[in-house]
Enzyme design. Sequence first.
Site, short mmCIF file in Angstrom:
data_model
loop_
_atom_site.label_atom_id
_atom_site.label_comp_id
_atom_site.label_asym_id
_atom_site.label_seq_id
_atom_site.Cartn_x
_atom_site.Cartn_y
_atom_site.Cartn_z
N LYS A 1 39.74 31.09 48.32
CA LYS A 1 40.81 31.21 47.32
C LYS A 1 40.56 31.32 45.80
O LYS A 1 39.07 31.43 45.49
CB LYS A 1 41.57 29.90 47.06
CG LYS A 1 42.28 29.60 48.53
CD LYS A 1 43.20 27.83 48.66
CE LYS A 1 43.52 27.68 50.05
NZ LYS A 1 43.80 26.10 49.45
N GLY B 1 41.42 33.10 41.02
CA GLY B 1 42.54 32.86 40.38
C GLY B 1 43.73 32.59 40.90
O GLY B 1 44.96 32.14 40.59
N THR C 1 41.52 34.80 50.26
CA THR C 1 41.86 36.05 51.08
C THR C 1 41.47 36.08 52.32
O THR C 1 41.54 34.38 52.88
CB THR C 1 40.37 36.70 50.33
OG1 THR C 1 39.56 34.86 50.92
CG2 THR C 1 40.30 37.28 49.22
N LYS D 1 43.78 40.30 51.19
CA LYS D 1 43.50 39.64 49.67
C LYS D 1 45.01 39.44 49.27
O LYS D 1 45.56 40.66 48.98
CB LYS D 1 43.16 40.28 48.88
CG LYS D 1 42.39 39.94 47.69
CD LYS D 1 41.60 40.13 46.17
CE LYS D 1 41.29 38.93 45.72
NZ LYS D 1 40.38 39.45 44.28
N ASP E 1 32.54 39.90 36.12
CA ASP E 1 32.58 38.86 36.70
C ASP E 1 31.53 39.31 37.85
O ASP E 1 31.67 39.34 38.92
CB ASP E 1 33.84 38.31 37.66
CG ASP E 1 33.85 37.54 38.24
OD1 ASP E 1 33.13 36.68 37.78
OD2 ASP E 1 34.84 36.86 39.53
#
Length: 494
Positions: free
Chosen positions: A29, A31, A35, A51, A153
Site C-alpha cells: 500500500k 500514499g 499494488t 497498481k 522518490d
Amino acid sequence: MNNVLEMITEIEPGTLIHSRYQIQKLLGKGGFGRTYLALDNQRFDEPCVLKEFVPTASPEKNICKSKELFEREAKVLYQLQHPQIPKFLAWFTDNDRTFIVQEYINGKTYSEILFERLAQKSQPFSEVEVRTWLADVLPVLDYLHDRQIIHRDISLENIMLPHHQSKPVLIDFGAVKENVTQVISPHSINFCHSNRTSVVGKYGYSPPEQLRLGLSYPSSDIYALGVCAIVLLTGKMPHLLLDESLNWQWRSQVNIGDDLAEIIDKMLIDSPPARFQSAKEIILNLHKMHINSPTASSGEFKIVSPIKAIKTRQQEIETNKALEELVILQNLERTLRQYHDELSNPLYLNLDLPEYIEKHTTPASESSIGVLKKTSNIVAKIISIFAKKNNKSIVTKSKPTNGNNIQINTHHFLEKTSINGNLQLLEVIKKEFTNFIGPIAHLIINKILTTFPDCSPNQLIELLAASIPDKIIAERFQNDTRNLIKSKFVYNEN
C-alpha cells in the site's frame, strides 16, 4: 467524495479485473494506491502488477492532486523503455476503479536485502559492493534526466534486485516530475526557473530543497542516491546518521577509500548547485577510480597477460577521456541556457560570454579547465555570429555536375546555410569526427545540433574541433574534414 473513497475495499484474491487480470495477492500500500500481484490470462497467465488508485481520506483538493500524480505516473511509464525500469503494460478504469498495469519484478528491495544481511551476518555492504551498485544505478538516473524526468522518490525501498539478475531495477514512479527546464547557477538559484510543486519524497532520503520548498532538480535524485549509498555502507537508517544540526555524520562509521567517500560527500551537499549536476559526472569519477585500481571491481588479484592489460587500460583511458569531454559539453550547454535566461539581469550586461562560462561552469577535472576555456571562446564566437543573423538561413540551390560532385557557391554554402539542410555534408562531417574520437562523436554532434540547429558547416566543424582537448588533433580534424569536403564537392566562387 471522501466517503466514496473510504468504501473502496481491498480486492480479494481470485477476483478477475477487466475480464483479464486475476488477482493473486496484495503486494503493498502506498500514499494513494494499492499494488497487487495478478496473472494476465491474455498472456498465458504471465505475472504482472496492478497498481490501483486509492487515495486516503483527505480534502478534495488533495485527492485531485493525488489522482493527477497517479495519471502522471502512467504517462511517464508509458514513455520509458529501459531494462532497469518496469515496463508499462496498460492503463484502464474498471467499475470506477483506476489501474496501472506494469511488469512484475520478482525480487527483493535493497531495504529488505540490507535487513537480511544485518540479521544474518551483522555486516552491511562493502566499499566494492556499493561502488558497483552506484555504477549500476546511475545509468538509470542518467536515462531519466536526459528525458527531462525526475524520480523524486529514490530510496532503498524503491530499488529492487530481481532474482537471477545482477542489475538493480528502479520502481515506484508515483512522485515523478516531467519537463525539467530549470538551470542552477553555482552562485545563485533562480527560483523563477525551478519546478516548485507539492512536497513529495521520503524524509531522510529526499534533499532539503524538495522537502522544505517542493523544489526538485536532477541533483535532487543524486542526493537521495547518495543517502542510499551511506545506508548500505553503514547499515544504519538516515536519521541515525544526522546530527542535531542535520549534518551528515557517516565517515567515522565506515572504513572506505577517500575517493569514494569524496564522491558520496559531494552527492550529499545541501546546496543543489554544489552537488554533482548529472549522473554522468559521477560515472566519470567512478570510472577514474576503476582505472586507478583495476582490481577493485572484483575485490581480488587476477593475473592478466601484459599485452591484454595494456590494451584494457588504454581502452579504459580512452573511454574515460570521452566521458569527460561529454561532461564538459553538458556543463557548457547548461551554462549557455542559463546565460540566455539571465541576459536581462543587469549584473551580466557587461560580462563576456567566455568570462561568464568560466565563472559559472565547474570543469569535470582540473585538466579540463583549458578545454573548457577554449570551447567557451569558440562558442562565444559562434553566438556572436548567430546574434547578427535574423534567425534566417540563406540556402543556395545546388546544381548537379558530371559525376557525383555538386557545384555550390562556397561563401553561401559553408558560411550561411544551415547544416541541417545539407544531410550529405553532415554525414561526411559525422564520419570524419567519429574517426577521430570514436562512438562518443554521435552524442557530441547531437548535443551541438540541439543547441545550434541552424549552424553552418564551418561553424559545426569549429564547434566539434573545440570539443577535442588535444589542440594538434583538433587542428588535424578541421584540416582533414575540410580537405575531405573539397574532394567530394566542386566549388564555384561566382
